[in-house]
Design a protein around this motif. Structure first.
Motif, PDB file in Angstrom:
ATOM      1  N   ILE A 189       0.661   5.120   0.687  1.00 35.59           N
ATOM      2  CA  ILE A 189      -0.270   6.003   1.386  1.00 35.59           C
ATOM      3  C   ILE A 189       0.343   7.387   1.505  1.00 35.59           C
ATOM      4  O   ILE A 189       1.521   7.517   1.848  1.00 35.59           O
ATOM      5  CB  ILE A 189      -0.590   5.445   2.794  1.00 35.59           C
TER       6      ILE A 189
ATOM      7  N   PHE B  70       0.852  -1.181   0.000  1.00 37.97           N
ATOM      8  CA  PHE B  70       0.000   0.000   0.000  1.00 37.97           C
ATOM      9  C   PHE B  70       0.889   1.232   0.000  1.00 37.97           C
ATOM     10  O   PHE B  70       1.784   1.341   0.838  1.00 37.97           O
ATOM     11  CB  PHE B  70      -0.887   0.045   1.259  1.00 37.97           C
TER      12      PHE B  70
ATOM     13  N   ILE C 113      -0.479   5.571  10.514  1.00 38.29           N
ATOM     14  CA  ILE C 113      -0.379   4.490   9.532  1.00 38.29           C
ATOM     15  C   ILE C 113      -0.306   3.131  10.227  1.00 38.29           C
ATOM     16  O   ILE C 113      -0.926   2.163   9.775  1.00 38.29           O
ATOM     17  CB  ILE C 113       0.817   4.735   8.591  1.00 38.29           C
TER      18      ILE C 113
END
Length: 80
Positions: free
Chosen positions: A45, A43, A59
């Motif tokens: 981000i 991922f 996170i």
């Protein structure tokens, strides 16, 4: 803006049928020497703000609550 990459992988000892299927497909495509394949997910981000520690904490909370099943998966956060 703070950018992070989260890598989620299965814990050692957890069966990985997708990894086994990929391993078999690589063999069928004549890629020799592949001993083992484990699959995971990544991922990327972006978090608004400039507080690196706060972003990393947020996170990690995202990972614990949604992005990783911590019973069977590990995760690693890299802040860029």
């Amino acid at each position: 803006m703070i950018k992070a990459r989260v890598t989620v992988t299965l814990k050692n000892g957890v069966l990985d049928p997708q990894g086994k299927a990929i391993e078999g497909a690589l063999s069928a495509l004549d890629f020799s020497g592949v001993g083992s394949v484990r699959q995971g997910k990544v991922f990327d981000i972006e978090v608004e703000g400039s507080d690196r520690e706060a972003a990393e904490a947020d996170i990690k909370a995202m990972c614990e609550k949604l992005l990783a099943n911590t019973v069977i998966e590990n995760y690693q956060v890299e802040i860029g």
